[in-house]
Design a protein around this motif. Structure first.
Motif: not given
Length: 218
Positions: A121-125
């Motif tokens: 959730x709301x991650x930068x991958x």
């Protein structure tokens, strides 16, 4: 009227009401070690190289694991909030009932991992590697997976919401049943057979048409 995406029941981590609060300085990762029932806050656990670390029923907040290699890490009932996993190697790991919230997983290597009941959730991958992974009963929400490598991964009962897959490579991946309607899939790399059964909007179909070799002209 747009049909609502299928709801996937994802089991949340079971975290005890009472955890041992520890600082990062108090944690020493060792191979074959069990870490359980801790609440760890702000600090650095970078450039670790450990095998078969087991983490259970714990919470990590504002912790950096950058550049670490956790081969065959085993996570169950864990929450990571605002943690940095940039370029971390999770190869061959098992991730079960785990939440990554507001985390940076840029360039993280999740190849050949097994996911069950996992939520990003709301991650930068961006640039993350999911090759040959088994991702089941999991969710990606408001997450950037641009330029990620999902080749030969299996996605089964996975919920997608406002997640970007721009220029992600999905050749050989099992995508059937994935609902991409709220996602950005511009430049998605896949074979025709990989796209069977995915759910997209009419606008997204224009982008997918390029894979099919279709030329659309008005």
């Amino acid at each position: 009227m747009t049909k609502k995406a299928k709801e996937i029941k994802i089991n949340a981590p079971q975290i005890p009401n009472s955890l041992q609060t520890v600082s990062v300085d108090e944690i020493v990762f060792e191979s074959e070690e069990l870490i359980e029932a801790i609440d760890c806050f702000e600090g650095q656990l970078e450039n670790q190289e450990k095998e078969c670390v087991y983490i259970r029923k714990s919470v990590f907040k504002d912790t950096s694991f950058k550049g670490s290699r956790f081969h065959r890490l085993d996570l169950q009932d864990v929450i990571f909030e605002n943690c940095d996993f940039s370029n971390v190697d999770f190869t061959d790991s098992i991730i079960h009932k785990t939440v990554f919230k507001g985390c940076k997983i840029t360039g993280a290597n999740f190849s050949n991992t097994t996911w069950m009941h996992v939520k990003l959730e709301n991650c930068n991958g961006k640039y993350a590697n999911f090759r040959f992974s088994q991702i089941k009963k999991s969710a990606f929400e408001n997450t950037n997976l641009d330029l990620s490598d999902c080749q030969n991964a299996v996605f089964e009962d996975v919920q997608l919401e406002k997640t970007s897959f721009r220029e992600s490579q999905c050749s050989g991946a099992k995508l059937e049943g994935l609902d991409f309607r709220t996602c950005d899939i511009e430049g998605l790399g896949a074979r025709i057979e990989d796209l069977k059964g995915i759910v997209i909007t009419s606008i997204q179909a224009v982008s997918i048409a390029r894979i099919l070799g279709v030329v659309i002209e008005d």
